[in-house]
Structures are given as structure tokens and as C-alpha cells.
Design a protein around this motif. Sequence first.
Motif, PDB file in Angstrom:
ATOM      1  N   LEU A   1      48.351  27.984  45.169  1.00  0.00           N
ATOM      2  CA  LEU A   1      49.282  29.099  45.231  1.00  0.00           C
ATOM      3  C   LEU A   1      48.461  30.366  45.011  1.00  0.00           C
ATOM      4  CD1 LEU A   1      52.149  30.259  45.420  1.00  0.00           C
ATOM      5  CD2 LEU A   1      52.296  30.051  42.918  1.00  0.00           C
ATOM      6  N   VAL A   2      48.459  31.245  46.004  1.00  0.00           N
ATOM      7  CA  VAL A   2      47.754  32.529  45.868  1.00  0.00           C
ATOM      8  C   VAL A   2      48.677  33.479  45.119  1.00  0.00           C
ATOM      9  CG1 VAL A   2      46.682  34.471  47.051  1.00  0.00           C
ATOM     10  CG2 VAL A   2      46.455  32.156  47.983  1.00  0.00           C
ATOM     11  N   LEU A   3      48.243  33.874  43.927  1.00  0.00           N
ATOM     12  CA  LEU A   3      49.051  34.767  43.093  1.00  0.00           C
ATOM     13  C   LEU A   3      48.822  36.226  43.421  1.00  0.00           C
ATOM     14  CD1 LEU A   3      48.333  33.137  39.590  1.00  0.00           C
ATOM     15  CD2 LEU A   3      50.031  32.452  41.305  1.00  0.00           C
ATOM     16  N   HIS A   4      47.571  36.544  43.777  1.00  0.00           N
ATOM     17  CA  HIS A   4      47.163  37.951  43.751  1.00  0.00           C
ATOM     18  C   HIS A   4      45.955  38.102  44.660  1.00  0.00           C
ATOM     19  CE1 HIS A   4      47.371  41.813  41.646  1.00  0.00           C
ATOM     20  NE2 HIS A   4      46.063  41.767  41.418  1.00  0.00           N
ATOM     21  N   THR A   5      45.815  39.253  45.269  1.00  0.00           N
ATOM     22  CA  THR A   5      44.682  39.534  46.138  1.00  0.00           C
ATOM     23  C   THR A   5      43.961  40.769  45.623  1.00  0.00           C
ATOM     24  OG1 THR A   5      45.895  38.615  48.018  1.00  0.00           O
ATOM     25  CG2 THR A   5      43.964  39.954  48.515  1.00  0.00           C
ATOM     26  N   SER A   6      42.632  40.732  45.657  1.00  0.00           N
ATOM     27  CA  SER A   6      41.845  41.855  45.148  1.00  0.00           C
ATOM     28  C   SER A   6      42.050  43.087  46.025  1.00  0.00           C
ATOM     29  CB  SER A   6      40.359  41.482  45.100  1.00  0.00           C
ATOM     30  OG  SER A   6      39.866  41.212  46.406  1.00  0.00           O
ATOM     31  N   ALA A   7      41.694  44.226  45.476  1.00  0.00           N
ATOM     32  CA  ALA A   7      41.924  45.497  46.170  1.00  0.00           C
ATOM     33  C   ALA A   7      41.198  45.564  47.501  1.00  0.00           C
ATOM     34  CB  ALA A   7      41.493  46.657  45.271  1.00  0.00           C
ATOM     35  N   ASP A   8      40.052  44.886  47.603  1.00  0.00           N
ATOM     36  CA  ASP A   8      39.304  44.920  48.859  1.00  0.00           C
ATOM     37  C   ASP A   8      39.665  43.767  49.792  1.00  0.00           C
ATOM     38  OD1 ASP A   8      38.123  42.796  47.567  1.00  0.00           O
ATOM     39  OD2 ASP A   8      36.092  43.621  47.557  1.00  0.00           O
ATOM     40  N   GLY A   9      40.553  42.865  49.341  1.00  0.00           N
ATOM     41  CA  GLY A   9      40.978  41.756  50.173  1.00  0.00           C
ATOM     42  C   GLY A   9      40.010  40.593  50.232  1.00  0.00           C
ATOM     43  N   ALA A  10      38.869  40.685  49.571  1.00  0.00           N
ATOM     44  CA  ALA A  10      37.842  39.643  49.668  1.00  0.00           C
ATOM     45  C   ALA A  10      38.090  38.465  48.730  1.00  0.00           C
ATOM     46  CB  ALA A  10      36.468  40.245  49.376  1.00  0.00           C
ATOM     47  N   TRP A  11      38.927  38.670  47.724  1.00  0.00           N
ATOM     48  CA  TRP A  11      39.132  37.649  46.706  1.00  0.00           C
ATOM     49  C   TRP A  11      40.628  37.360  46.542  1.00  0.00           C
ATOM     50  CZ3 TRP A  11      35.188  35.097  44.214  1.00  0.00           C
ATOM     51  CH2 TRP A  11      33.909  35.620  44.408  1.00  0.00           C
ATOM     52  N   ALA A  12      40.917  36.077  46.260  1.00  0.00           N
ATOM     53  CA  ALA A  12      42.293  35.655  45.996  1.00  0.00           C
ATOM     54  C   ALA A  12      42.339  34.992  44.633  1.00  0.00           C
ATOM     55  CB  ALA A  12      42.769  34.683  47.072  1.00  0.00           C
ATOM     56  N   LEU A  13      43.272  35.401  43.814  1.00  0.00           N
ATOM     57  CA  LEU A  13      43.506  34.769  42.514  1.00  0.00           C
ATOM     58  C   LEU A  13      44.487  33.624  42.755  1.00  0.00           C
ATOM     59  CD1 LEU A  13      43.066  34.788  39.445  1.00  0.00           C
ATOM     60  CD2 LEU A  13      44.930  36.437  39.270  1.00  0.00           C
ATOM     61  N   VAL A  14      44.028  32.383  42.537  1.00  0.00           N
ATOM     62  CA  VAL A  14      44.808  31.214  42.934  1.00  0.00           C
ATOM     63  C   VAL A  14      45.031  30.284  41.759  1.00  0.00           C
ATOM     64  CG1 VAL A  14      43.764  31.358  45.235  1.00  0.00           C
ATOM     65  CG2 VAL A  14      42.858  29.705  43.573  1.00  0.00           C
TER      66      VAL A  14
ATOM     67  N   ALA B   1      45.470  22.217  38.284  1.00  0.00           N
ATOM     68  CA  ALA B   1      44.822  22.087  36.980  1.00  0.00           C
ATOM     69  C   ALA B   1      44.091  23.329  36.514  1.00  0.00           C
ATOM     70  CB  ALA B   1      43.831  20.920  37.024  1.00  0.00           C
ATOM     71  N   ALA B   2      43.915  24.337  37.356  1.00  0.00           N
ATOM     72  CA  ALA B   2      43.097  25.494  36.962  1.00  0.00           C
ATOM     73  C   ALA B   2      43.520  26.718  37.759  1.00  0.00           C
ATOM     74  CB  ALA B   2      41.613  25.196  37.190  1.00  0.00           C
ATOM     75  N   ALA B   3      42.979  27.865  37.363  1.00  0.00           N
ATOM     76  CA  ALA B   3      43.239  29.121  38.062  1.00  0.00           C
ATOM     77  C   ALA B   3      41.961  29.948  38.075  1.00  0.00           C
ATOM     78  CB  ALA B   3      44.372  29.900  37.385  1.00  0.00           C
ATOM     79  N   GLY B   4      41.845  30.819  39.045  1.00  0.00           N
ATOM     80  CA  GLY B   4      40.685  31.695  39.117  1.00  0.00           C
ATOM     81  C   GLY B   4      40.591  32.372  40.465  1.00  0.00           C
ATOM     82  N   TRP B   5      39.590  33.236  40.600  1.00  0.00           N
ATOM     83  CA  TRP B   5      39.357  33.985  41.829  1.00  0.00           C
ATOM     84  C   TRP B   5      38.456  33.187  42.766  1.00  0.00           C
ATOM     85  CZ3 TRP B   5      41.667  38.679  42.748  1.00  0.00           C
ATOM     86  CH2 TRP B   5      42.160  39.393  41.650  1.00  0.00           C
ATOM     87  N   MET B   6      38.863  33.071  44.024  1.00  0.00           N
ATOM     88  CA  MET B   6      38.002  32.449  45.026  1.00  0.00           C
ATOM     89  C   MET B   6      37.944  33.338  46.261  1.00  0.00           C
ATOM     90  SD  MET B   6      40.435  29.283  46.359  1.00  0.00           S
ATOM     91  CE  MET B   6      39.306  28.744  47.640  1.00  0.00           C
ATOM     92  N   PRO B   7      36.872  33.253  47.047  1.00  0.00           N
ATOM     93  CA  PRO B   7      36.801  34.076  48.260  1.00  0.00           C
ATOM     94  C   PRO B   7      37.942  33.727  49.213  1.00  0.00           C
ATOM     95  CG  PRO B   7      34.629  33.181  47.693  1.00  0.00           C
ATOM     96  CD  PRO B   7      35.629  32.484  46.822  1.00  0.00           C
ATOM     97  N   THR B   8      38.584  34.742  49.774  1.00  0.00           N
ATOM     98  CA  THR B   8      39.697  34.484  50.685  1.00  0.00           C
ATOM     99  C   THR B   8      39.249  33.718  51.931  1.00  0.00           C
ATOM    100  OG1 THR B   8      39.370  36.698  51.611  1.00  0.00           O
ATOM    101  CG2 THR B   8      41.065  36.456  49.939  1.00  0.00           C
TER     102      THR B   8
END
Length: 453
Positions: free
Chosen positions: A184-197, A201-208
Motif C-alpha cells: 500500500l503506497v501511503l505517500h509520495t516524496s515531493a520529487d516523485g522518486a520515492w514512495a512510502l509503502v 510486515a514493514a514500512a519504509g521508502w522505496m524507489p517508485t
Amino acid sequence: MNPTAIRRPAVPVLLAALLAALLLAAGCAPRVSPPGTVIADLRDMPQDAGAYIDPLTATRPLLPPDQHKALADDYRQRFFAPWARTAPAHGPKEVFGFLDGFDPARYHGENRLPLPAGLASEMRELADPESFPNTLRPAISVVASDLRVLPTVRPLFHNFALAGEGYPFDYNQNSAVWAQTPLLVLHTSADGAWALVETSAAAGWMPTRDLAFVDAGFMDAFNTVHLAALTADRVPVADCFGQFRFMGRVGMVLPLTGRDSRNLDVLLAARDTKGQAVLLTASLGDDVAAPWPLAPTPANFARLANELLGQPYGWGGMYANRDCSALVMDLFAPMGIWQPRNSAAQARHWGLVPFGDMDREARLHAIAAQARPWLTLLWRPGHIVVYLGQWQGRPAVLHSAWGLRTLAGKASGRHILGATVITSLEPGEDLPELERPAGNLLLQLGGLAQVGR
């Protein structure tokens, strides 16, 4: 240097050097094992999980069918849970807590130099926490990726001079995520390069670029009645057109659409040019995959463990390797048994039975009396191991371990194991420099937990 410029040491210096040599010979200073020393456990204990199973019971399931089915149903529900959510499972304090207190001056980069002071404001601008959650869309990972604490690949190392810090302990690394994992993508970084997912079992930022968004039709097709489990590690998986897609890993499950005597047909997700997921098909040999869940037999556990033995240790899944809790997750996933992502949560999930202030002999007695091979986890703060049974009168365990605590004089250090290994609960007892009792795993155990309890 010009040889004629080298002075001879003064007599007091020579006497001091002689005195130091005599003290070392007399045992007044700690001995240190030669570099590259292999601990006795790794020399004497078979690094083959099959050596620790009883051939007479190797194919006998360790759990009754109804209990195993309940566990597999729970695994499926948890695995696909990110697609069923309409709100984040992690609140802003969880996902942005590190950012709120982030001080770059406390960390070093890959060049071992302090991080620039401006990194904190750069990360806050990219993360844009004020607009959280700004996305809330289901997705799937299309390649193996990393979940980062901050939206950057830059590592955060503490002091390299301290034992247990510096490489490989990147505090920006939360977890690896294998390909084909529901998100589940919760949030996207201001530049669009990263997705907070979020995963199960875990959460964190990954490249879109490492994920693709899914729609209702895709989710219905991918969440099939039957699944396949990868039973071999680092297997190249190609689609029906022969194009490589990702490396198959033990711990992955894929939708199973059909099979014959030698192959399993599965579905794959790929990313199109618009960032949407499209379905492809692939065929996996029965030597690398099997219908999920596998029967929880000692033989099946040993087969999976042998795929992972000897692989490098990976803090937080760095470099697509496994740490101790990731090893536990991936070992049990093919059996349909869900495990949380960190060691403390894994112990709590199954109900930790504490050892309290038991002495060494009482701990050994409790393990011999209560532990079940392959279904018992032994935990100490920061580490977890899988009990394999008794080997020559001692408990044998499987774990992914970075190193053993050592002490030479007043300097704390590590004897590096750096791999998934089979050891006793007292690895390194043959090392003169092992820090005692802090370096003795048995004496540091907090308790045991029974999987399936």
C-alpha cells in the motif's frame, strides 16, 4: 626515509619492549586468535541442516493439518492485507519519527566522513510530512528493493571505530522487500522518486521505479486460490517471452495457475510505461518451486535451510541478503507460517517463555525439555535463532549472525561470522578473546517461543 637517519632506540625503550614481551608470555595480557580463525562450531558441526533431522521422522509433519491450515489462512490474509486497507496501518509518528529527531552530525556516510548538516532539511522537504498521506494506492513490487527510513539511498553509519557500529549497520535501512510483494503506497516524496509503502510486515521508502500500481482487476487475478512457493534461492525468473524479470527468493509466493509433472505455471507483475502493473506468465521447474504451503516437515525445513546456509549476513536485508529475523521470515513463509519482521516481535508473536535468572545448566535443561526442532525460536535482545535439536549433547541452532562480542584488553571488538550458519548456543567459546558473559549467546537468551502455539 634515508637509512642513516634511523636512530637506534634508547635503552629504556628496549627494556620496556622486553618487559612487554615477558608479560605477554606470562599471560598478563589477553590472548587474541589469529586473523581468519574459524570457530570450533563451524569446524566441528555440519553446515548441512539435513544432518540434524531423524530419517525416521523426516517426512512427518510437525503440525496437525487443521492447525497448519489455520496458520496458512492467516498468512494469506496478512500477505494480501495491504490491498484491503483504506487507511495506513502506520501513523505519522511511526513513519516520520526518525526524521523528526534526525541529526546528521551523529552519522557518517559511505566515505566514513560526517554527513552534511543540510541533509536534515533536504530530507524533510523531500518527505513532505505535512501532506501525509498524500497517495493511498495499492501497488506491488516488481523487483527486489529496500525499504529506507528516509527517502534516500545514502547510508547512515555511526562511528566506524566502535564495535558493532559502522559497516554494515546502516540506520537508514529498515528492510528488504522481495519482488511481487503486495504494497500500500501511503505517500509520495515531493520529487516523485520515492514512495512510502507498507507491506504485511514493514514500512519504509522505496524507489517508485521498483513498484507498479494495481487496480481491482489486477488484484482479483493475482490473489488466486492457489499459490506457489519458491524453494530455491537466487533463481532467475523470466516471463513467457524469455525476458528476465527478477531473482526468485526463498520466502516469495506467486499465484499458481496450473502445473504438470515438471513445471508450475505462475503469474508475474511487471511495470508498464505509465507505472501500472500488468500481468505476465512464467513457468518454474519443480526443482525451484512447489505448491504453497509446503508440509511443515523436518525434511522440507532442512531443504530450505540448506538454500540459505552460508549466504552473507545482511543488516535489514542490505544487498539482498538476510539478517536474523529475515531468515526466520523466509524459512517459514513457504510453509504458510507468517512471521513479523523483527526478532522481538517474532518472539512476542508466539508467546515468549522467559528464562529469567536461570543459570547455564537450567537454561540447557529447559531447552532440552521444552524446545521442538524447527518450531522453537530462541531469542535474546537483537537476535533470534531457530532450534534444530540436540547435537552431541548440545543444542544446535540455525541463524544469520554478524559476529561474536570480543574483548582484547579494554577494547571491544567482533569476531565476524557474517553469514547464515549452524552453531551451538555457545559459539566462540574456544576464542580466548570472547567477551564473557556478554559474548555467550546461551547466557544472554531472554527465552524461547514455540511457533504455532
